[in-house]
Design a protein around this motif. Structure first.
Motif, PDB file in Angstrom:
ATOM      1  N   VAL A  92       0.926  -0.895   0.113  1.00  0.00           N
ATOM      2  CA  VAL A  92      -0.008  -0.061  -0.039  1.00  0.00           C
ATOM      3  C   VAL A  92       0.749   1.328   0.023  1.00  0.00           C
ATOM      4  N   ALA A  93       1.927   1.396   1.022  1.00  0.00           N
ATOM      5  CA  ALA A  93       2.836   2.276   0.697  1.00  0.00           C
ATOM      6  C   ALA A  93       3.607   2.301  -0.447  1.00  0.00           C
ATOM      7  N   GLY A  94       3.776   1.182  -0.926  1.00  0.00           N
ATOM      8  CA  GLY A  94       4.500   1.294  -2.074  1.00  0.00           C
ATOM      9  C   GLY A  94       3.938   1.910  -3.428  1.00  0.00           C
ATOM     10  N   VAL A  95       2.584   1.638  -3.302  1.00  0.00           N
ATOM     11  CA  VAL A  95       1.856   2.241  -4.322  1.00  0.00           C
ATOM     12  C   VAL A  95       1.877   3.756  -4.394  1.00  0.00           C
ATOM     13  N   GLY A  96       1.936   4.407  -3.149  1.00  0.00           N
ATOM     14  CA  GLY A  96       2.363   5.810  -2.865  1.00  0.00           C
ATOM     15  C   GLY A  96       3.358   6.385  -3.421  1.00  0.00           C
ATOM     16  N   VAL A  97       4.495   5.559  -2.806  1.00  0.00           N
ATOM     17  CA  VAL A  97       5.776   6.013  -3.286  1.00  0.00           C
ATOM     18  C   VAL A  97       6.095   5.992  -4.609  1.00  0.00           C
ATOM     19  N   LEU A  98       5.524   5.039  -5.263  1.00  0.00           N
ATOM     20  CA  LEU A  98       5.575   4.969  -6.902  1.00  0.00           C
ATOM     21  C   LEU A  98       4.960   6.181  -7.583  1.00  0.00           C
ATOM     22  N   LEU A  99       3.585   6.451  -7.002  1.00  0.00           N
ATOM     23  CA  LEU A  99       3.030   7.400  -7.716  1.00  0.00           C
ATOM     24  C   LEU A  99       3.859   8.756  -7.342  1.00  0.00           C
ATOM     25  N   ALA A 100       4.406   9.058  -6.248  1.00  0.00           N
ATOM     26  CA  ALA A 100       5.150  10.401  -5.846  1.00  0.00           C
ATOM     27  C   ALA A 100       6.520  10.234  -6.947  1.00  0.00           C
ATOM     28  N   LEU A 101       6.840   8.976  -7.358  1.00  0.00           N
ATOM     29  CA  LEU A 101       8.035   9.367  -7.822  1.00  0.00           C
ATOM     30  C   LEU A 101       7.882   9.776  -9.295  1.00  0.00           C
ATOM     31  N   ASN A 102       6.667   9.503  -9.783  1.00  0.00           N
ATOM     32  CA  ASN A 102       6.189   9.859 -11.205  1.00  0.00           C
ATOM     33  C   ASN A 102       5.057  10.480 -11.195  1.00  0.00           C
ATOM     34  N   ALA A 103       5.039  11.511 -10.344  1.00  0.00           N
ATOM     35  CA  ALA A 103       3.766  12.311 -10.282  1.00  0.00           C
ATOM     36  C   ALA A 103       3.464  13.302 -11.542  1.00  0.00           C
ATOM     37  N   VAL A 104       4.465  13.750 -11.996  1.00  0.00           N
ATOM     38  CA  VAL A 104       4.439  14.839 -13.177  1.00  0.00           C
ATOM     39  C   VAL A 104       4.060  14.102 -14.433  1.00  0.00           C
ATOM     40  N   ALA A 105       4.565  12.692 -14.670  1.00  0.00           N
ATOM     41  CA  ALA A 105       4.338  12.018 -15.913  1.00  0.00           C
ATOM     42  C   ALA A 105       2.989  11.564 -15.847  1.00  0.00           C
ATOM     43  N   GLY A 106       2.506  11.229 -14.592  1.00  0.00           N
ATOM     44  CA  GLY A 106       1.219  10.450 -14.363  1.00  0.00           C
ATOM     45  C   GLY A 106      -0.021  11.590 -14.409  1.00  0.00           C
ATOM     46  N   ALA A 107       0.417  12.792 -13.991  1.00  0.00           N
ATOM     47  CA  ALA A 107      -0.647  13.963 -14.274  1.00  0.00           C
ATOM     48  C   ALA A 107      -0.872  14.347 -15.507  1.00  0.00           C
ATOM     49  N   ASP A 108       0.276  14.261 -16.443  1.00  0.00           N
ATOM     50  CA  ASP A 108       0.209  14.769 -17.957  1.00  0.00           C
ATOM     51  C   ASP A 108      -0.941  13.889 -18.464  1.00  0.00           C
ATOM     52  N   VAL A 109      -0.583  12.415 -18.305  1.00  0.00           N
ATOM     53  CA  VAL A 109      -1.264  11.384 -18.867  1.00  0.00           C
ATOM     54  C   VAL A 109      -2.689  11.437 -18.420  1.00  0.00           C
ATOM     55  N   ALA A 110      -2.985  11.966 -17.200  1.00  0.00           N
ATOM     56  CA  ALA A 110      -4.687  11.919 -16.691  1.00  0.00           C
ATOM     57  C   ALA A 110      -5.151  13.061 -17.404  1.00  0.00           C
ATOM     58  N   LEU A 111      -4.386  14.357 -17.359  1.00  0.00           N
ATOM     59  CA  LEU A 111      -4.751  15.688 -18.234  1.00  0.00           C
ATOM     60  C   LEU A 111      -5.166  15.388 -19.665  1.00  0.00           C
ATOM     61  N   VAL A 112      -4.353  14.809 -20.435  1.00  0.00           N
ATOM     62  CA  VAL A 112      -4.675  14.404 -21.699  1.00  0.00           C
ATOM     63  C   VAL A 112      -5.635  13.416 -21.736  1.00  0.00           C
ATOM     64  N   VAL A 113      -5.837  12.435 -20.951  1.00  0.00           N
ATOM     65  CA  VAL A 113      -7.054  11.576 -21.223  1.00  0.00           C
ATOM     66  C   VAL A 113      -8.466  12.055 -20.869  1.00  0.00           C
ATOM     67  N   LEU A 114      -8.515  12.836 -19.743  1.00  0.00           N
ATOM     68  CA  LEU A 114      -9.601  13.710 -19.358  1.00  0.00           C
ATOM     69  C   LEU A 114     -10.040  14.533 -20.320  1.00  0.00           C
ATOM     70  N   SER A 115      -9.011  15.413 -20.810  1.00  0.00           N
ATOM     71  CA  SER A 115      -9.545  16.382 -21.810  1.00  0.00           C
ATOM     72  C   SER A 115     -10.062  15.981 -23.212  1.00  0.00           C
ATOM     73  N   ARG A 116      -9.328  14.864 -23.604  1.00  0.00           N
ATOM     74  CA  ARG A 116      -9.797  14.321 -24.845  1.00  0.00           C
ATOM     75  C   ARG A 116     -11.176  13.380 -24.686  1.00  0.00           C
ATOM     76  N   ARG A 117     -11.264  12.962 -23.630  1.00  0.00           N
ATOM     77  CA  ARG A 117     -12.684  12.435 -23.493  1.00  0.00           C
ATOM     78  C   ARG A 117     -13.715  13.342 -23.482  1.00  0.00           C
ATOM     79  N   LEU A 118     -13.589  14.521 -22.698  1.00  0.00           N
ATOM     80  CA  LEU A 118     -14.428  15.245 -22.568  1.00  0.00           C
ATOM     81  C   LEU A 118     -14.741  15.965 -23.848  1.00  0.00           C
ATOM     82  N   ALA A 119     -13.697  16.240 -24.486  1.00  0.00           N
ATOM     83  CA  ALA A 119     -13.821  16.671 -25.745  1.00  0.00           C
ATOM     84  C   ALA A 119     -14.251  15.876 -27.024  1.00  0.00           C
ATOM     85  N   ARG A 120     -14.450  14.536 -26.786  1.00  0.00           N
ATOM     86  CA  ARG A 120     -14.899  13.438 -27.630  1.00  0.00           C
ATOM     87  C   ARG A 120     -14.218  13.511 -28.700  1.00  0.00           C
TER      88      ARG A 120
END
Length: 412
Positions: free
Chosen positions: A220-248
């Motif tokens: 459980v703590a390992g998931v948090g550590v992995l997310l923190a180590l790659n937070a910027v790359a993960g945020a970029d993917v989340a932003l792109v996926v959400l924006s493209r889904r909302l814009a269809r």
């Protein structure tokens, strides 16, 4: 310790020299960054990073000064295979599924199943594949992927040093130095680009090293550590996926909707965007390294996740897509006919001008009433060459729309 410093310096200068040398053949072969619209940026910068990292690491292991170990050798070989796949994607357009399958197959060889277990190991394979593709997506602006990669490499190296994995720590230090040498040419405005070769290699190496260093700890703590180590790359993917889904819009369709693109629309310069994303990566990586070392509580990573969500939803409000294009057949240009020739008989009023969609014809002789056919033969008898007085064309009248302008008609 001395070898680590010498190896890092060697990798830095070797990557800088290779990036400058490989730039010329890339320009001659036309291997340019397809996302650059105004400048010609070659794609062999990633190959320079991969070559510098592998050559320095293999030299240290071969000489026995800094043995990498069995697991690290497999990790380096798998990373090289992923880099080769990315190089093929730079030269030829590959379907995204080939990149996903190839990266996942390479990740399956580097996960320590003995310490993670089967199911956690399968999750580790998925995470390594996701981070590798996320770094490829993060390479959407000059200097962004290289800066975030350097910061993340030092953070993961610190986690490996806590676990006394000296070979992994040295490899990550060499990789960080090679990325720094590459940034000498990739800082905005860039002269070389990382490309799929370097970005997939960077994401794969960093994610696989983080999974290896975190194996055997609380999942459980390992998931948090992995997310923190790659937070910027993960945020970029989340932003792109959400924006493209909302814009269809299709998820695999490229667009200027990433982190750096939206920050530029807010008024930041290219250098300012790179510095800002590098600072954000430093804060997130620092939290992840402190949680891994036990210096702070594991719930601290929730602040990193919350901050990433605030940034994602805040940047979603930045307009990056233009108005949708009108679908259907594009109307013809004004004043220019769509077809050549004239309208068929009976399509318009007799004796009228050219109808819509027809071509204006040259004024010619008007046929007399009762004439047999307006399309008279080119050669006629001599007694019919002189038209009667009633058939002479009066001035000011237009030709019939049934007469083709390309034919030379003689009155019968």
């Amino acid at each position: 310790m001395l070898y680590g410093i010498v190896a890092a310096i060697t990798a830095l200068f070797l990557a800088a020299v290779l990036a400058a040398l490989l730039r010329v053949p890339a320009l001659r072969l036309g291997l340019l960054d397809r996302r650059q619209r105004q400048r010609r940026v070659p794609l062999f910068g990633g190959a320079a990073v991969v070559l510098a990292t592998c050559l320095v690491a293999v030299a240290g292991d071969w000489t026995g000064i800094a043995p990498l170990g069995d697991g690290i050798e497999v990790l380096l070989a798998a990373g090289g295979a992923v880099a080769a796949l990315g190089l093929v994607a730079d030269v030829w357009r590959l379907n995204a599924r080939f990149l996903v399958v190839g990266t996942a197959a390479a990740a399956a060889f580097v996960v320590p199943y003995a310490e993670t277990g089967l199911w956690a190991g399968a999750a580790g394979v998925g995470w390594i594949t996701f981070v590798a593709l996320a770094f490829r997506s993060l390479d959407h602006a000059d200097g962004v992927a290289g800066t975030v990669g350097v910061v993340t490499a030092f953070g993961v190296a610190a986690c490996a040093a806590v676990e006394v994995m000296d070979g992994l720590a040295v490899l990550l230090s060499v990789f960080a130095a090679a990325l720094t040498g590459f940034l000498m040419h990739n800082w905005p405005p860039a002269r070389v680009a990382l490309g799929a070769c370097g970005s997939l290699f960077a994401g794969f190496l960093l994610a696989a090293a983080a999974v290896t260093a975190r194996a055997g700890h609380d999942p459980v703590a390992g998931v948090g550590v992995l997310l923190a180590l790659n937070a910027v790359a993960g945020a970029d993917v989340a932003l792109v996926v959400l924006s493209r889904r909302l814009a269809r819009r299709p998820l695999l369709r490229g667009g200027a909707d990433h982190l750096a693109h939206r920050l530029r629309r807010l008024g930041l310069t290219a250098q300012g965007v790179t510095v800002l994303l590098g600072a954000a990566a430093f804060v997130a990586v620092l939290v992840g390294a402190l949680v891994h070392a036990g210096r702070t509580d594991a719930r601290t990573v929730l602040w990193v996740g919350g901050g990433a969500l605030v940034v994602v939803f805040g940047l979603l409000r930045v307009a990056v897509y233009g108005p949708p294009r009108a679908r259907g057949r594009r109307p013809g240009r004004a004043g220019r006919p769509r077809t050549r020739g004239v309208r068929p008989a009976g399509a318009g009023r007799a004796g009228g001008g050219a109808g819509r969609g027809s071509q204006e014809v040259r004024p010619g002789p008007r046929p007399a009433p009762g004439a047999a056919s307006v399309y008279a033969p080119r050669r006629q008898p001599a007694d019919q060459l002189a038209p009667p007085e009633s058939q002479v064309r009066k001035a000011g009248r237009s030709a019939s729309p049934q007469v083709n302008a390309s034919l030379r008609v003689r009155n019968g």
